[in-house]
Design a protein around this motif. Structure first.
Motif, PDB file in Angstrom:
ATOM      1  N   PHE A 112       0.803  -1.232   0.000  1.00 40.43           N
ATOM      2  CA  PHE A 112       0.000   0.000   0.000  1.00 40.43           C
ATOM      3  C   PHE A 112       0.837   1.284   0.000  1.00 40.43           C
ATOM      4  N   LYS A 114      -6.978   0.578   3.643  1.00 41.69           N
ATOM      5  CA  LYS A 114      -7.660  -0.698   3.385  1.00 41.69           C
ATOM      6  C   LYS A 114      -8.874  -0.813   4.300  1.00 41.69           C
ATOM      7  N   LEU A 149     -10.081  -0.926  -1.161  1.00 40.52           N
ATOM      8  CA  LEU A 149      -9.022   0.057  -0.951  1.00 40.52           C
ATOM      9  C   LEU A 149      -9.556   1.452  -1.254  1.00 40.52           C
TER      10      LEU A 149
END
Length: 658
Positions: A463, A535, A540
């Motif tokens: 991420f 998340k 997402l």
């Protein structure tokens, strides 16, 4: 249980110096504005005329009393009174200064008087001086009181009387005693009108000297009009975002001589006459005729080209690079004139731009001096011709009917770019041509404030993101970028950027055209962005705009009282390409958004376009109109609210089912 007792503040009737009541000293807040750090209890002014050496002069008595509630208001103990000393024209003086600080100590009123050491005079420009008063021994809850008399040999240049301040004013009063030989136009504030009391007329005796050898004192009786304005409970002035000159909107009176009929001569005031006086001034008009000290450099320019535009650009670059600005405003050349400034390579706005005008004229480039006011000092208008409104000078070249205004005080501004401080709507032309002299000219920016960002980012499984950011700066944005980067070490500059954009680490950096002011500025960053995705379950949340730009909406007030004034046109253009994590896709494609301001004042375009595993976001904001009225404010506020929503509105990604 704690009790706080607040005494209601009564409107003072007639101030007597030193007569302070304990109720005022006991006040802890102002009941009508409990957020105020201080309160003007009373401010009184009285202007009257007398005759000195055969001409009228004025005296203005001022008496002011300020209540200090807390330490944040201690700056109100530093008083500045401007006055002028203009060689060969006239003088002003600030005299009879009295002052004291009053406090309440164990129920008794204590008094601390001003001393001579608390008053000093400072030169601000070649002609403008400041009388500074610094009150000692300030305490929370104290009262400051001061009075003075200002003598002036400029009856046609009377100071404004300002009723409103940044703190509340309980009472403000101004009396104007005008002899019959003068006719004044008094301009009231459009945004906060101050009522005038009924006028009264009386006869007064004026003493004057008949002049000549053995002249004797004689007396004459004249009608004097007494005009008076009084207002109570004036709210504090609240500055709003994007105001060019808050002073323009204060509740105040401005005085403009319409005519003088003294000594059987009828005179009307005009900008043409103001300009004629400046033409004959040795520190102004005489300086634009002096070029001998730079003749060698000007001869080289003349030999290089006969093209007027090229000569103008070369002369501008020459003065720009030779001189350094000393951060002083003004339209006069200092003592020693432009020759001294040239030799020292250091000068004020007046020194540098008068020198530029002289150089352009010597090179036979059609050039006119333009006198104006800085943006934060208030606008000048055609109906109020006063020299004390002016504090700036620019060069104006006319080449093939194209008028270009020039200011050579910075080495980082290209030809034709004015500093923001000079973008103040109108200036006055000084010319030997009677058709042009005293005429107004528009002062508008030739450049916009443009920032473009092109980014390519790849989202990682953890991420984070890695990628490239390319910035492009044009116009005023390029000037600001160069000014910031050239005065800072590169490492320090990058550290500041990382602090500003939390979570961004700059891995590589390079720039282009940093010192070439005639080209767009460019930056190229290779970055790592940590935690750029949130998340939530199997989904997402991605906010691409927040990764490159974090700003705040300047328009949060529910109601706007004053115009919104942008100094120049603004453009922000972003294109962001994001490579999505493997196995994810955009859950729902946002609809394209196009918003426009009324009257073609600006536009927002926001488009999100997912293509396979790549997301392309295009955002463009333009502000094409410089002034918006309070009636336009709701539309402008709504426009910016939506523009900033795009920076915080995430795009939802979900796992692909394919």
């Amino acid at each position: 249980m704690t009790c706080i007792i607040s005494h209601a503040q009564q409107i003072p009737k007639n101030l007597k110096f030193g007569k302070i009541n304990k109720e005022n000293l006991a006040l802890t807040t102002f009941e009508k504005d409990t957020t105020a750090n201080a309160l003007v209890i009373s401010n009184e002014g009285n202007t009257y005329f007398t005759i000195k050496e055969g001409r009228f002069v004025t005296f203005t008595k001022v008496h002011k009393r300020i209540k200090i509630f807390n330490k944040e208001a201690y700056d109100y103990g530093n008083i500045e009174i401007p006055y002028y000393e203009i060689k060969g024209v006239g003088d002003e003086k600030v005299t009879n200064i009295k002052g004291a600080v009053y406090s309440l100590e164990k129920g008794d009123v204590t008094k601390s008087k001003l001393s001579n050491d608390d008053v000093f005079h400072e030169e601000e420009t070649e002609s403008r001086r400041l009388c500074k008063i610094t009150f000692p021994k300030l305490k929370e809850g104290c009262i400051i009181e001061y009075s003075y008399v200002k003598y002036s040999e400029f009856p046609s240049q009377l100071d404004d009387w300002v009723f409103q301040e940044e703190i509340p004013v309980l009472k403000s009063e101004y009396i104007f005693n005008v002899p019959e030989f003068y006719e004044y136009r008094v301009t009231n504030s459009r945004h906060f009108h101050v009522p005038e009391s009924p006028k009264s007329t009386s006869q007064e005796v004026f003493t004057y000297n008949s002049g000549g050898a053995g002249g004797r004192n004689e007396q004459t009786t004249m009608d004097v009009d007494k005009r008076k304005w009084v207002i109570e409970n004036i709210p504090a002035f609240k500055e709003e975002a994007f105001m060019s000159a808050p002073y323009d909107y204060y509740a105040k009176l401005q005085f403009d001589v319409l005519s003088v009929n003294f000594g059987r001569e009828f005179i009307t005031s005009s900008w043409a006459k103001v300009m004629n006086n400046l033409k004959n001034n040795s520190s102004v008009g005489a300086q634009i005729k002096r070029t001998s000290f730079m003749s060698d450099q000007l001869d080289l320019i003349a030999a290089k080209t006969t093209d007027k535009m090229e000569r103008a650009q070369l002369a501008y670059a020459f003065i720009q690079n030779h001189m350094k600005w000393n951060n002083k405003i003004g339209y006069y050349s200092r003592e020693g004139g432009t020759r001294r400034a040239f030799n020292e390579r250091l000068g004020s706005v007046g020194d540098i731009n008068l020198m530029l005008i002289a150089a352009l004229k010597k090179l036979e480039v059609p050039t006119t001096a333009v006198f104006s006011s800085t943006r934060n000092s208030g606008k000048i208008t055609s109906i109020n011709p006063k020299r004390n409104q002016l504090n700036y000078v620019l060069a104006c070249v006319n080449i093939n009917e194209q008028f270009i205004l020039l200011d050579a005080t910075s080495k980082l501004r290209p030809f034709g770019m004015l500093p923001t401080r000079a973008l103040n709507y109108q200036g006055v032309l000084m010319s030997n041509s009677s058709h042009i002299n005293g005429e107004m000219i528009n002062i508008r920016p030739l450049f916009e404030d443009y920032i473009g960002i092109n980014s390519q980012l790849t989202l990682n499984d953890d991420f984070s993101a890695k990628g490239q950011l390319k910035y492009s700066y044009k116009g005023y944005a390029a000037y600001s970028w160069r000014n910031e980067l050239l005065k800072t070490e590169e490492d320090e500059y990058l550290e500041k950027l990382e602090e500003k954009h939390e979570g961004i680490l700059i891995d590589e950096y390079k720039n282009e055209n940093l010192k070439d002011i005639n080209k767009d500025g460019k930056e190229n960053f290779h970055v790592t962005i940590e935690n750029c995705i949130e998340k939530v379950g199997d989904q997402l949340l991605l906010n691409p705009l927040a990764m490159i730009e974090k700003t705040k909406n300047p328009f949060k007030l529910e109601k706007r009282n004053y115009p919104v004034e942008f100094p120049m046109e603004i453009t922000r253009s972003y294109m962001i390409m994001v490579n999505l994590p493997k196995g994810y896709q955009v859950k729902e494609k946002p609809k394209p958004i196009v918003m426009k301001l009324p009257g073609n004042g600006g536009q927002i375009r926001y488009i999100v376009n997912p293509v396979n595993q790549q997301l392309v976001i295009t955002f463009k904001l333009t502000i094409d109109k410089l002034v918006y009225t309070p009636e336009d404010y709701n539309a402008l506020k709504f426009f910016f609210e939506n523009a900033f929503k795009f920076q915080t509105k995430p795009i939802l990604l979900e796992k692909s089912t394919l």
